[in-house]
Design an enzyme around this catalytic site. Structure first.
Site, PDB file in Angstrom:
ATOM      1  CG  ASP A 120      41.348 -51.872 -31.187  1.00 56.72           C
ATOM      2  OD1 ASP A 120      41.316 -51.095 -32.010  1.00 56.72           O
ATOM      3  OD2 ASP A 120      42.261 -52.290 -30.537  1.00 56.72           O
ATOM      4  CG  PHE A 121      36.556 -55.596 -36.690  1.00 56.18           C
ATOM      5  CD1 PHE A 121      36.487 -55.348 -38.134  1.00 56.18           C
ATOM      6  CD2 PHE A 121      36.519 -56.751 -36.200  1.00 56.18           C
ATOM      7  CE1 PHE A 121      36.328 -56.338 -38.838  1.00 56.18           C
ATOM      8  CE2 PHE A 121      36.313 -57.771 -37.122  1.00 56.18           C
ATOM      9  CZ  PHE A 121      36.394 -57.508 -38.573  1.00 56.18           C
TER      10      PHE A 121
END
Length: 158
Positions: A120-121
């Site tokens: 979930d960058f």
């Protein structure tokens, strides 16, 4: 609709993630301090390092609400992380933008070196401290939605 997970499995996943996070120590990864009870119903919460300005997204929205935004798109390929960003963000000068990008890259490189993939960058998961006018600090944040995965990869040589 997704399949509901067994509550026992969710709790086990939470504790496994907490254990992994407790093993991470890097200046560009938000420090994990532990787990505490969060209310009378037995829910749990993680305790992490505080970053005074919150997320990079919050900083960018405050600096320049809708006109210009710095966009990070992380593309992980093996141990290489490439950033593409729009250089029209004039509210944070070029030098500070590069420092922020480098900090994020160092944090991600550390995670990848530990065989951890962050799924979930995005700007919401990059926390910043902009108080020092010469040196902003950026750190990669884990989320509570099991965004880390330990990867065990065996490469077969042919």
């Amino acid at each position: 609709p997704g399949i509901a997970k067994n509550p026992v499995s969710v709790i086990a996943d939470f504790w496994n993630e907490a254990y992994v996070l407790g093993q991470l120590h890097h200046p560009n990864v938000v420090a994990f301090y532990g787990v505490v009870p969060d209310g009378p119903d037995g829910t749990l919460a993680t305790v992490t390092e505080y970053m005074v300005n919150g997320s990079l997204k919050q900083v960018l929205q405050k600096k320049d609400s809708k006109r210009e935004m710095l966009i990070f798109q992380g593309i992980a390929r093996e141990t290489c992380l490439t950033f593409h960003f729009i250089s029209s963000c004039r509210t944070i000068d070029r030098r500070k933008r590069l420092l922020i990008i480098m900090d994020a890259a160092f944090g991600m490189e550390y995670l990848h070196g530990k065989n951890i993939i962050h799924f979930d960058f995005k700007c919401e998961n990059l926390l910043v401290n902009m108080k020092d006018p010469q040196r902003p600090i950026c750190k990669v944040l884990h989320s509570h939605a099991l965004t880390f995965l330990l990867v065990n990869v065996t490469l077969a040589h042919s």
